[in-house]
Design an enzyme around this catalytic site. Structure first.
Site, mmCIF file in Angstrom:
data_model
loop_
_atom_site.group_PDB
_atom_site.id
_atom_site.type_symbol
_atom_site.label_atom_id
_atom_site.label_comp_id
_atom_site.label_asym_id
_atom_site.label_seq_id
_atom_site.Cartn_x
_atom_site.Cartn_y
_atom_site.Cartn_z
ATOM 1 C CB ALA A 246 19.293 38.399 -30.431
ATOM 2 C CG HIS A 247 23.188 36.566 -32.743
ATOM 3 N ND1 HIS A 247 24.307 37.273 -33.086
ATOM 4 C CD2 HIS A 247 23.136 36.613 -31.389
ATOM 5 C CE1 HIS A 247 24.906 37.713 -32.009
ATOM 6 N NE2 HIS A 247 24.217 37.318 -30.965
ATOM 7 C CD GLN A 248 24.634 31.102 -33.106
ATOM 8 O OE1 GLN A 248 25.397 31.551 -33.958
ATOM 9 N NE2 GLN A 248 25.086 30.496 -32.015
#
Length: 354
Positions: A246-248
């Site tokens: 997922a993001h970051q």
């Protein structure tokens, strides 16, 4: 295409290893140790397959020096190696099974390449590839059929992008990276704000993804871009098929993520971590270096110490093992409790009589 044939001695010389047995034995292929025939090379790496050694018909068996001392009296044709038998077997694999290319050298005329894109030398771009504005494709890269390289993205030299891969805008791919078919790098993260009326509003993700050198990414894996920062997969890490990052998220150096695992947003994975198949890691936590998560582990909080973890929620393997052992004993404990209850009832009855 003719099949290459080597004598045992020729193969030993090529691999720069010692051998025991008939150096004139002809070898023309590779096979598993339990199925190998007289013309096959095989190997012993995992000791649980040693049961096949005595009956093996293989023309040559690759094993370590320690294993050779243990099994030398079997008088087989042995190739004796100092490194991992599996790594030496891989060299044989590549020797006997020639790679097959697509048959589309150079840049195919159906590829759509923006005039501002930079294509370095010795690049192969297969049919129906799209390369957007200001993208850079490094020297000796291979871009497979139907893949898309987004605007301002870069692919480092000697990387291999298989068919139908999407690398979205402003993504940085390092050198010698391998991305298997269907992977998507840089899709928007799953980030929403819920209004007072229960409506979910998507938050634009304007960060990007950085894939460092020597990373491998499996088929149909997705790595989301950060909302405003980077999602990063560090040098040498290997991501299996069907993984969601997922993001970051940051995955440290030389870590491994096995199929169907998922890592939620803003989590930091350390170096040399192994995440087992179907494991789930929650967001906004940190995983220490040298952690191993067993298959289907559910990680709900940070792990600060190296070790093997399992279960859901995740806990040290020894604790999981003890709990599983206790669960297995529950039927016996139930029988003992039932017997004790009957005994108590009898004692109570005797007590009432007196």
């Amino acid at each position: 295409m003719s099949q290459p044939v080597y004598s045992l001695k020729q193969l030993a010389d090529f691999l720069n290893v010692e051998f025991q047995g008939n150096g004139a034995t002809l070898l023309s292929g590779v096979e598993e140790i339990g199925e190998a025939k007289a013309a096959h090379v095989t190997f012993l790496d995992n000791e649980k397959y040693a049961k096949h050694l005595k009956s093996s018909e293989a023309g040559a068996i690759i094993l370590s020096r320690t294993q050779f001392q243990k099994y030398r009296e079997l008088n087989k044709n042995f190739l004796i190696v100092s490194e991992s038998p599996s790594l030496v077997f891989q060299k044989c694999l590549e020797l006997f099974i020639a790679p097959v290319d697509s048959g589309f050298p150079g840049i195919h005329p159906t590829a759509v390449i923006h005039p501002t894109a930079i294509i370095e030398e010795h690049v192969c771009i297969e049919p129906y590839v799209v390369i957007c504005q200001h993208a850079r494709i490094g020297a000796a890269c291979h871009i497979g059929t139907g893949s898309v390289i987004g605007a301002h993205s870069s692919i480092g030299e000697h990387s291999y992008i298989y068919p139908r891969v999407v690398v979205r805008e402003r993504v940085s791919i390092g050198k010698r990276v391998i991305i298997q078919p269907g992977a998507i790098i840089g899709s928007c993260g799953f980030g929403y704000v819920t209004s007072a009326f229960g409506q979910h509003k998507h938050l634009k993700h304007l960060g990007t993804v950085i894939i460092e050198d020597d990373v491998e990414i499996g088929a149909n894996t997705t790595i989301d871009r950060g909302r405003f920062k980077h999602s990063i997969v560090r040098e040498g890490s290997k991501i299996d098929n069907l993984v969601q990052i997922a993001h970051q998220v940051e995955v440290g150096q030389h870590s491994m993520v096995v199929a169907q695992a998922g890592i939620a947003g803003s989590t930091k994975i350390g170096n040399h971590v192994i995440i087992g198949g179907q494991a789930g890691v929650t967001g906004h936590i940190c995983i220490a270096d040298h952690v191993i998560m067993m298959a289907q582990t559910g990680v709900t909080k940070s792990i600060t110490s190296p070790g093997i973890y399992g279960g859901a929620p995740a806990r040290p393997y020894q604790e999981v093992h003890r709990q599983v052992a206790k669960i297995r004993n529950l039927p016996r404990l139930e029988e003992r409790i039932a017997s004790l209850e009957k005994l108590v009832q009898k004692l109570e009855a005797l007590s009432e009589q007196h």
